[in-house]
Design an enzyme around this catalytic site. Structure first.
Site, short mmCIF file in Angstrom:
data_model
loop_
_atom_site.label_atom_id
_atom_site.label_comp_id
_atom_site.label_asym_id
_atom_site.label_seq_id
_atom_site.Cartn_x
_atom_site.Cartn_y
_atom_site.Cartn_z
N TYR A 135 -0.52 -0.54 -1.80
CA TYR A 135 -1.58 -0.23 -2.77
C TYR A 135 -1.98 -1.46 -3.58
O TYR A 135 -2.86 -1.38 -4.44
CB TYR A 135 -1.12 0.85 -3.74
CG TYR A 135 -1.02 2.20 -3.09
CD1 TYR A 135 -0.01 2.45 -2.17
CD2 TYR A 135 -1.92 3.22 -3.37
CE1 TYR A 135 0.09 3.67 -1.55
CE2 TYR A 135 -1.83 4.44 -2.75
CZ TYR A 135 -0.82 4.66 -1.84
OH TYR A 135 -0.73 5.88 -1.23
N LYS A 202 11.97 3.44 3.76
CA LYS A 202 11.88 3.30 5.22
C LYS A 202 12.49 1.94 5.58
O LYS A 202 11.91 1.12 6.30
CB LYS A 202 10.39 3.41 5.60
CG LYS A 202 10.10 3.56 7.06
CD LYS A 202 10.48 4.90 7.64
CE LYS A 202 10.34 4.82 9.14
NZ LYS A 202 11.12 5.80 9.88
N ASP A 248 11.34 9.57 6.71
CA ASP A 248 11.02 10.62 7.68
C ASP A 248 12.07 11.72 7.66
O ASP A 248 11.75 12.92 7.71
CB ASP A 248 10.83 10.05 9.09
CG ASP A 248 11.89 9.05 9.49
OD1 ASP A 248 12.29 8.26 8.63
OD2 ASP A 248 12.32 9.07 10.65
N ASP A 272 3.40 8.96 -2.58
CA ASP A 272 2.10 9.61 -2.47
C ASP A 272 2.21 10.80 -1.51
O ASP A 272 1.83 11.94 -1.83
CB ASP A 272 1.09 8.58 -1.93
CG ASP A 272 -0.35 8.99 -2.14
OD1 ASP A 272 -0.58 10.10 -2.65
OD2 ASP A 272 -1.25 8.22 -1.78
#
Ligand code: NAI
Length: 381
Positions: A135, A202, A248, A272
């Site tokens: 972002y 991640k 995930d 988000d």
């Protein structure tokens, strides 16, 4: 008697409608809880269309100057003007005031239809880092001279293999940015007697950004929270447990075992996705409150947009802004008033007289307008 100043921005589209009932409900809850001993001084600031009409600017300097001195503010949704050269006002506000933590509590309201069997098991607060990650806005389009220059550098000097037509985006994540976000989540968990803080990342793929976030979170816990926070697998003995999950896997966990999670601290993009997915899991996107916080300013907001197709039609659900108001009351030490607001919303849902977005989710419900829904909540107080 204590009086706090709250600066508020009405917002565009359905903004004025959802504000209609919000202030009276927050004021009434304070009055009921403290009999006039704690009050709010509401001061309007201009932004969005209303500001443009009055001043020719969407985000006037006077608004920014006042916010520089503020510690408490609330806003309705702001439209992002369409066309090149317009930055999102929301992003500008977040960046200008370094509102680095986006905090969204997600909890089930009885009676709302949900896509899962046990939405009541969800009671999770998401702390999303708000200023870094993809972002940061550092990107170049495919085949642009800038992208080509970056690619040439990476190929020639860093030995990377990249297709020359690739679009390029940069993902900066810093130790300081990660630690200040995780600190907020740990402080919250300690203050609110929450069981755990889960670092969601991640890092198995993006080792030095997402993996960095995970490591810096653990470093902070070890350095500054020794004796109060323990790692998963250690004897908890009433202390807050810090653990981590890969993003995930976390999505699966939240669907299958949400009761095992309490506070999540995560990077911008993961946060988000996760906060919207969790809000949808409890059927409550339209009821979901939120705040963007920096070190001085806490900016509470409805998490939905301006809903232009229903604006001006008395159809909007004011729940998100009202519940954001409850979060604000809690933050300023008015927890009793916050509980009154939440209970009044809960009762309105149980009585099944709700706005159209909710009546379609609640069996046997009657549809009422935004104004009437607000009056019902106010009467429930
Ligand atoms: P949106 O949230 O305005 O609308 C999505 C859908 O949800 C629409 O069907 C809308 O009618 C419905 N909806 C939203 N809020 C509702 C409410 N309170 N009650 C009943 N129904 C509701 O998102 P969209 O259409 O993507 O964005 C519209 C504008 O809002 C854009 O200009 C966007 O930039 C802005 N926006 C502003 C945000 C903010 O100020 N925090 C957040 C998201 C979008």
């Amino acid at each position: 008697m204590s009086k706090r100043t709250v600066y508020y921005i009405e917002g565009d589209g359905i903004g004025p409608e959802v504000w209609g009932p919000t202030r009276p409900i927050i004021n009434a809850a304070l009055d009921k809880a403290y009999g006039g001993a704690k009050t709010l001084d509401w001061q309007e600031l201009l932004a969005g269309e209303k500001a443009f009409k009055a001043t020719g600017e969407y985000l006037p300097q006077a608004t920014l100057d006042t916010l520089k001195t503020a510690d408490l503010a609330m806003k309705g949704p702001l439209q992002t003007p369409v066309g090149k050269g317009f930055r999102s006002l929301n992003v500008t506000i977040r960046q200008t005031f370094d509102l680095y933590a986006c905090i969204r509590p997600i909890k089930y309201f009885k009676g709302i239809e949900s896509p899962v069997k046990r939405p009541d098991l969800v009671d999770i607060v998401v702390f999303r880092e708000n200023t870094e990650d993809v972002y940061a806005g550092i990107e170049w389009s495919s085949n642009s001279p800038e992208a080509k220059r970056v690619i040439d550098f990476l190929v020639d000097e860093m030995g990377a293999k990249i297709d020359p037509t690739a679009g390029i985006g940069i993902k900066p994540i810093t130790p300081a940015g990660s630690k200040r976000l995780v600190r907020r989540a740990l402080d919250f968990a300690l203050e609110q007697n929450r069981e755990s803080v889960t670092l969601v990342h991640k890092g198995n793929i993006m080792k030095y950004t997402e993996g960095g976030f995970r490591q810096w979170g653990y470093d902070l816990a070890a350095d500054d929270y020794a004796g109060r926070v323990v790692k998963e697998g250690e004897e908890a003995d009433g202390k807050v447990v810090i653990n981590d999950r890969i993003a995930d896997a976390m999505f699966q966990e939240l669907l299958m075992r949400p009761e095992k999670y309490s506070v999540l601290a995560t990077t911008n993009l993961n946060g988000d996705y996760l906060s919207d997915a969790l809000a949808a899991q409890v059927g409550g996107l339209g009821l979901s409150p939120g705040v963007n916080m920096g070190d001085t300013l806490a900016f509470y907001e409805a998490t939905h947009g301006t809903a232009p197709t229903i604006a001006g039609k008395d159809m909007a659900n004011p729940g998100s802004l009202i519940l954001s108001g409850a979060m604000m009351l809690e933050h300023i030490g008015c927890g009793e008033a916050a509980d009154l607001v939440r209970n009044a919303v809960e009762k309105a849902l149980a009585d099944k007289k709700v706005t159209i977005d909710l009546s379609s989710q609640i069996g046997g419900a009657t549809t009422v307008g935004c104004k009437e829904f607000g009056e019902i909540i106010l009467a429930n107080l």
